[in-house]
Design an enzyme around this catalytic site. Structure first.
Site, PDB file in Angstrom:
ATOM      1  N   THR A   1      24.947  35.808  34.092  1.00 47.18           N
ATOM      2  CA  THR A   1      25.452  37.409  34.703  1.00 47.18           C
ATOM      3  C   THR A   1      25.579  38.541  33.662  1.00 47.18           C
ATOM      4  O   THR A   1      24.322  39.702  33.892  1.00 47.18           O
ATOM      5  CB  THR A   1      26.854  37.749  35.864  1.00 47.18           C
ATOM      6  OG1 THR A   1      26.826  36.195  36.185  1.00 47.18           O
ATOM      7  CG2 THR A   1      26.953  39.235  36.466  1.00 47.18           C
TER       8      THR A   1
ATOM      9  N   GLY B   1      36.473  43.840  30.693  1.00 47.78           N
ATOM     10  CA  GLY B   1      35.139  44.181  31.240  1.00 47.78           C
ATOM     11  C   GLY B   1      34.668  44.613  30.144  1.00 47.78           C
ATOM     12  O   GLY B   1      34.820  45.441  29.183  1.00 47.78           O
TER      13      GLY B   1
ATOM     14  N   LYS C   1      43.477  36.606  28.864  1.00 48.16           N
ATOM     15  CA  LYS C   1      43.514  38.359  28.359  1.00 48.16           C
ATOM     16  C   LYS C   1      45.090  38.855  27.791  1.00 48.16           C
ATOM     17  O   LYS C   1      44.074  39.412  27.048  1.00 48.16           O
ATOM     18  CB  LYS C   1      42.952  39.001  28.944  1.00 48.16           C
ATOM     19  CG  LYS C   1      41.854  38.853  30.182  1.00 48.16           C
ATOM     20  CD  LYS C   1      41.039  39.714  30.750  1.00 48.16           C
ATOM     21  CE  LYS C   1      39.949  38.655  31.711  1.00 48.16           C
ATOM     22  NZ  LYS C   1      39.213  39.624  33.087  1.00 48.16           N
TER      23      LYS C   1
ATOM     24  N   ILE D   1      36.240  48.421  29.602  1.00 49.42           N
ATOM     25  CA  ILE D   1      36.800  48.887  29.196  1.00 49.42           C
ATOM     26  C   ILE D   1      36.404  48.487  27.745  1.00 49.42           C
ATOM     27  O   ILE D   1      37.246  47.839  27.043  1.00 49.42           O
ATOM     28  CB  ILE D   1      38.280  48.720  29.346  1.00 49.42           C
ATOM     29  CG1 ILE D   1      37.942  48.730  31.313  1.00 49.42           C
ATOM     30  CG2 ILE D   1      39.450  49.848  28.921  1.00 49.42           C
ATOM     31  CD1 ILE D   1      40.040  48.866  31.958  1.00 49.42           C
TER      32      ILE D   1
ATOM     33  N   GLU E   1      34.693  33.744  38.526  1.00 47.42           N
ATOM     34  CA  GLU E   1      34.922  32.784  37.077  1.00 47.42           C
ATOM     35  C   GLU E   1      33.975  31.675  38.417  1.00 47.42           C
ATOM     36  O   GLU E   1      34.393  31.478  39.540  1.00 47.42           O
ATOM     37  CB  GLU E   1      36.170  32.102  36.492  1.00 47.42           C
ATOM     38  CG  GLU E   1      36.918  33.370  35.500  1.00 47.42           C
ATOM     39  CD  GLU E   1      36.787  33.732  34.531  1.00 47.42           C
ATOM     40  OE1 GLU E   1      35.441  33.704  33.901  1.00 47.42           O
ATOM     41  OE2 GLU E   1      35.907  35.267  34.878  1.00 47.42           O
TER      42      GLU E   1
ATOM     43  N   GLY F   1      29.885  39.322  41.576  1.00 45.52           N
ATOM     44  CA  GLY F   1      29.049  38.912  40.029  1.00 45.52           C
ATOM     45  C   GLY F   1      30.565  38.609  39.152  1.00 45.52           C
ATOM     46  O   GLY F   1      30.852  38.899  38.088  1.00 45.52           O
TER      47      GLY F   1
ATOM     48  N   GLU G   1      35.079  42.739  22.423  1.00 44.38           N
ATOM     49  CA  GLU G   1      35.784  44.029  23.196  1.00 44.38           C
ATOM     50  C   GLU G   1      35.420  43.609  24.699  1.00 44.38           C
ATOM     51  O   GLU G   1      36.274  43.532  25.684  1.00 44.38           O
ATOM     52  CB  GLU G   1      34.750  45.058  22.951  1.00 44.38           C
ATOM     53  CG  GLU G   1      34.900  45.965  24.229  1.00 44.38           C
ATOM     54  CD  GLU G   1      36.543  46.591  23.462  1.00 44.38           C
ATOM     55  OE1 GLU G   1      36.290  47.596  22.628  1.00 44.38           O
ATOM     56  OE2 GLU G   1      37.368  46.399  24.362  1.00 44.38           O
TER      57      GLU G   1
ATOM     58  N   LYS H   1      36.647  35.046  26.753  1.00 43.22           N
ATOM     59  CA  LYS H   1      38.065  35.066  26.533  1.00 43.22           C
ATOM     60  C   LYS H   1      38.834  34.183  26.215  1.00 43.22           C
ATOM     61  O   LYS H   1      39.579  33.805  25.315  1.00 43.22           O
ATOM     62  CB  LYS H   1      38.265  35.864  28.082  1.00 43.22           C
ATOM     63  CG  LYS H   1      38.320  35.011  28.628  1.00 43.22           C
ATOM     64  CD  LYS H   1      37.744  36.070  29.810  1.00 43.22           C
ATOM     65  CE  LYS H   1      37.539  35.480  30.666  1.00 43.22           C
ATOM     66  NZ  LYS H   1      36.006  36.424  31.845  1.00 43.22           N
TER      67      LYS H   1
HETATM   68  N1  HSE Z   1      36.546  36.799  36.707  1.00 46.37           N
HETATM   69  C1  HSE Z   1      37.262  37.893  35.657  1.00 46.37           C
HETATM   70  C2  HSE Z   1      37.306  38.998  36.541  1.00 46.37           C
HETATM   71  C3  HSE Z   1      35.648  38.296  34.769  1.00 46.37           C
HETATM   72  O1  HSE Z   1      37.620  39.163  37.236  1.00 46.37           O
HETATM   73  O2  HSE Z   1      38.218  39.805  35.844  1.00 46.37           O
HETATM   74  C4  HSE Z   1      36.218  39.097  33.571  1.00 46.37           C
HETATM   75  O3  HSE Z   1      36.342  38.786  33.134  1.00 46.37           O
END
Ligand code: HSE
Length: 402
Positions: A11, A129, A200, A131, A185, A182, A124, A100
């Site tokens: 993806t 995502g 994160k 941001i 995880e 998409g 980044e 991450k």
């Molecule tokens: N599975 C993660 C989320 C993807 O839903 O935020 C982005 O890190």
């Protein structure tokens, strides 16, 4: 000409190739050089894909090609991705990643390896995502002593909570939608049990302190315990339920970090962050509050963040400088999350409300919903509250409020 290799054509990886190709003119202008994707590493073939001629199966092709300046690691996991990242950095190729797990586990080591080999490591897209948050932490917020970070850092759970609250949608159905879009995880437990948000916030807390905050030390509560009665209370109180990942610095300098559902008022900036959007609410000692907001998951949003790193890496390579990032190996000892004081909603069945009111002081009735009474209590730690509730023998449920 800057030449890029993308590791993993899933993806995010396919999004990275798309962004570099579709926005090529403006990216070249911003770098001040031409740029192209030379290789895509994947175990699979992609017959019919317009980039199928770029696909290679042996990582050596990339590592041994002196023309490759930048490697985008979008494979995920901390196995092969770790080995390939080390190989690339050792070969003097700068690396950027959306991974991450890898950044949380090996961030300081990979940053040091990059420095040793006169290249850079950027991440980044690993938090929030699309941001921009990592680069602002390393640059724009550099003058600040950051006092707290509170974030909606997982798009999948925010999507699920939003749909469940707004449409009364069933958990399984919304999770499936998030997977189809998409966002989720491979193992959705990583999202719904708070592991992804935990990684994160570990990364952000590490940048906040300049040392290492380990994901393993972070208390995690996901969203699987949230039920229809919680949403009914939230509605009655004009609040929303959000999965908040937070790191707070106390006045004595100690740090707590945890992930848990919170009820947020409609007036809280994070309370209005819905669907796949993420937001990071940072409080600095000079700047005060600042919030970063955008799509926290999804192909092109995440890919755009990876390509922002590609541009930084290309500029740094051409000018020959090291990109700033202070993150040492020394581990931060976290203060137990349940010792910091906060505000909670306690919910008990209506016929048990009298017993609660007699046993726990400082509570005030907030709402009555679906046969339950909700009481608000402030200025108490979760530990003290749980001890007080345990002494009542009641089946009380608590949720944090902000
Ligand atoms: N599975 C993660 C989320 C993807 O839903 O935020 C982005 O890190």
């Amino acid at each position: 000409m800057i030449k890029v290799a993308v590791l993993g054509y899933g993806t995010v990886g396919s999004g990275v190739v798309e962004v570099i190709q579709d926005n090529n003119d403006l990216i070249c202008q911003r770098i001040g050089s031409e740029i192209e994707v030379k290789y895509i590493l994947d175990l699979r073939d992609f017959p019919g894909d317009k980039n199928e001629h770029l696909v290679v199966h042996d990582v050596k092709t990339i590592m041994e090609d002196p023309e490759i300046d930048i490697v985008c690691e979008t494979m995920g996991g901390a196995g092969a991705a770790y080995e390939f990242t080390k190989q690339a950095l050792t070969a003097g190729k700068s690396v950027c990643t959306s991974n991450k797990e890898l950044v949380e586990k090996y961030g300081p080591e990979l940053l040091a390896l990059a420095r040793k080999n006169n290249c850079n490591y950027q991440f980044e897209a690993s938090v929030g995502g699309g941001i921009p948050i990592i680069r602002p932490m390393n640059t724009s917020l550099a003058p600040e002593c950051i006092e707290s970070i509170k974030g909606i850092l997982n798009g999948t759970t925010n999507y699920i909570l939003t749909k469940m609250a707004a449409e009364g949608a069933a958990y399984e159905d919304v999770l499936k939608q998030a997977q189809d879009l998409g966002y989720a995880e491979l193992n959705p437990e990583a999202d719904v049990e708070g592991h992804d948000a935990g990684r994160k916030i570990a990364i952000l807390a590490s940048l906040m302190t300049g040392k290492t905050v380990r994901y393993e030390d972070i208390h995690l509560e996901g969203i699987t315990g949230i039920d229809a009665v919680d949403f009914a209370f939230a509605k009655a109180l004009n609040k929303s339920i959000k999965l908040i990942a937070r790191a707070d610095r106390a006045s004595d300098g100690s740090l707590t970090a945890f992930v848990a559902p919170h009820m947020l008022g409609a007036d809280h900036p994070l309370g209005r962050v819905d669907d796949v959007f993420n937001a990071v609410f940072v409080t600095g000692n000079m700047l005060g509050d600042i919030m970063f907001y955008g799509k926290g998951a999804g192909k092109l949003a995440t890919a755009s963040a990876v390509v922002s790193d590609v541009i930084e890496l290309a500029r740094a390579k051409m000018a020959g400088y090291a990109l700033p990032c202070i993150w040492a190996e020394d581990k931060v000892a976290l203060k137990p999350y349940d010792e910091i004081k906060g505000c909670f909603l306690i919910r008990v069945k209506e016929d048990e409300a009298g017993r609660l009111a007699g046993a726990v002081s400082g509570i005030s009735e907030a709402a009555k919903v679906s046969g339950y009474v909700g009481y608000k209590i402030e200025g108490i730690s979760e530990k003290a509250l749980k001890e007080a509730l345990a002494s009542t023998g009641l089946q009380a449920k608590i949720i944090r409020m902000e």
